[in-house]
Scaffold this motif. Structure first.
Motif, short mmCIF file in Angstrom:
data_model
loop_
_atom_site.label_atom_id
_atom_site.label_comp_id
_atom_site.label_asym_id
_atom_site.label_seq_id
_atom_site.Cartn_x
_atom_site.Cartn_y
_atom_site.Cartn_z
N THR A 13 0.84 -1.20 0.00
CA THR A 13 0.00 0.00 0.00
C THR A 13 0.87 1.25 0.00
O THR A 13 0.61 2.21 -0.74
CB THR A 13 -0.94 0.00 1.22
OG1 THR A 13 -1.74 -1.18 1.18
CG2 THR A 13 -1.84 1.23 1.23
N GLU A 14 1.92 1.26 0.82
CA GLU A 14 2.83 2.41 0.86
C GLU A 14 3.54 2.60 -0.47
O GLU A 14 3.71 3.72 -0.95
CB GLU A 14 3.84 2.23 2.00
CG GLU A 14 3.21 2.36 3.38
CD GLU A 14 4.18 1.98 4.49
OE1 GLU A 14 5.35 1.68 4.18
OE2 GLU A 14 3.75 1.99 5.65
N HIS A 15 3.95 1.49 -1.08
CA HIS A 15 4.64 1.56 -2.37
C HIS A 15 3.71 2.12 -3.46
O HIS A 15 4.11 3.00 -4.24
CB HIS A 15 5.15 0.16 -2.77
CG HIS A 15 5.90 0.15 -4.05
ND1 HIS A 15 7.15 0.73 -4.18
CD2 HIS A 15 5.59 -0.36 -5.27
CE1 HIS A 15 7.56 0.58 -5.42
NE2 HIS A 15 6.64 -0.09 -6.11
N VAL A 16 2.49 1.64 -3.50
CA VAL A 16 1.52 2.13 -4.49
C VAL A 16 1.23 3.61 -4.25
O VAL A 16 1.12 4.40 -5.20
CB VAL A 16 0.24 1.27 -4.47
CG1 VAL A 16 -0.87 1.92 -5.28
CG2 VAL A 16 0.53 -0.13 -4.96
N THR A 17 1.13 4.02 -3.01
CA THR A 17 0.88 5.43 -2.69
C THR A 17 2.03 6.30 -3.18
O THR A 17 1.81 7.36 -3.78
CB THR A 17 0.69 5.61 -1.17
OG1 THR A 17 -0.40 4.79 -0.75
CG2 THR A 17 0.41 7.05 -0.81
N ARG A 18 3.29 5.85 -2.96
CA ARG A 18 4.44 6.61 -3.44
C ARG A 18 4.44 6.70 -4.96
O ARG A 18 4.72 7.76 -5.53
CB ARG A 18 5.74 5.96 -2.96
CG ARG A 18 6.13 6.33 -1.53
CD ARG A 18 7.57 5.96 -1.23
NE ARG A 18 7.86 4.55 -1.48
CZ ARG A 18 7.69 3.57 -0.60
NH1 ARG A 18 7.24 3.83 0.60
NH2 ARG A 18 7.99 2.32 -0.91
N LEU A 19 4.11 5.62 -5.63
CA LEU A 19 4.05 5.64 -7.10
C LEU A 19 2.98 6.61 -7.60
O LEU A 19 3.20 7.36 -8.55
CB LEU A 19 3.77 4.23 -7.65
CG LEU A 19 4.93 3.24 -7.59
CD1 LEU A 19 4.46 1.87 -8.05
CD2 LEU A 19 6.09 3.72 -8.44
N ALA A 20 1.83 6.59 -6.94
CA ALA A 20 0.75 7.51 -7.33
C ALA A 20 1.18 8.96 -7.14
O ALA A 20 0.87 9.83 -7.98
CB ALA A 20 -0.51 7.21 -6.53
#
Length: 111
Positions: A13-20
């Protein structure tokens, strides 16, 4: 096992948030006024010659920015130039008296 799955899900979830956030930042940069255009870019957009753009910039019709020894144009300034000429009911490609004077400065008259 649930703890490992929760940790993995949290990390994902944190990784996807950073990518977004990175994608959003790049999208903002593409619309940012720092996207500067060359004479050739402006000429292609307006469907005129580079010399016409140089003359218009020299006379102040289209604002330009100097970066080092080169000049660049902000997309917003080009858009505003076109919009203002149409609002004024003028042909945006017609030369003004100031533009003719600037073009003829320094040229010798034929005798």
């Amino acid at each position: 096992m649930n703890g490992d799955r929760d940790d993995a899900l949290q990390a994902l979830t944190e990784h996807v948030t950073r990518l977004a956030e990175q994608v959003a930042a790049r999208a903002d940069q593409s619309r940012h006024p720092s996207a500067l255009l060359t004479y050739a870019d402006v000429a292609a957009q307006l469907k005129v010659t580079e010399n016409w753009v140089r003359d218009a910039a020299r006379t102040g019709s289209i604002p330009r920015r100097q970066i080092g020894r080169t000049f660049r144009f902000a997309q917003e300034d080009v858009d505003e130039f076109v919009a203002s000429t149409y609002r004024a009911g003028r042909d945006p490609y017609a030369r003004t008296a100031r533009q003719f004077a600037a073009m003829n400065r320094g040229k010798r008259k034929a005798s």
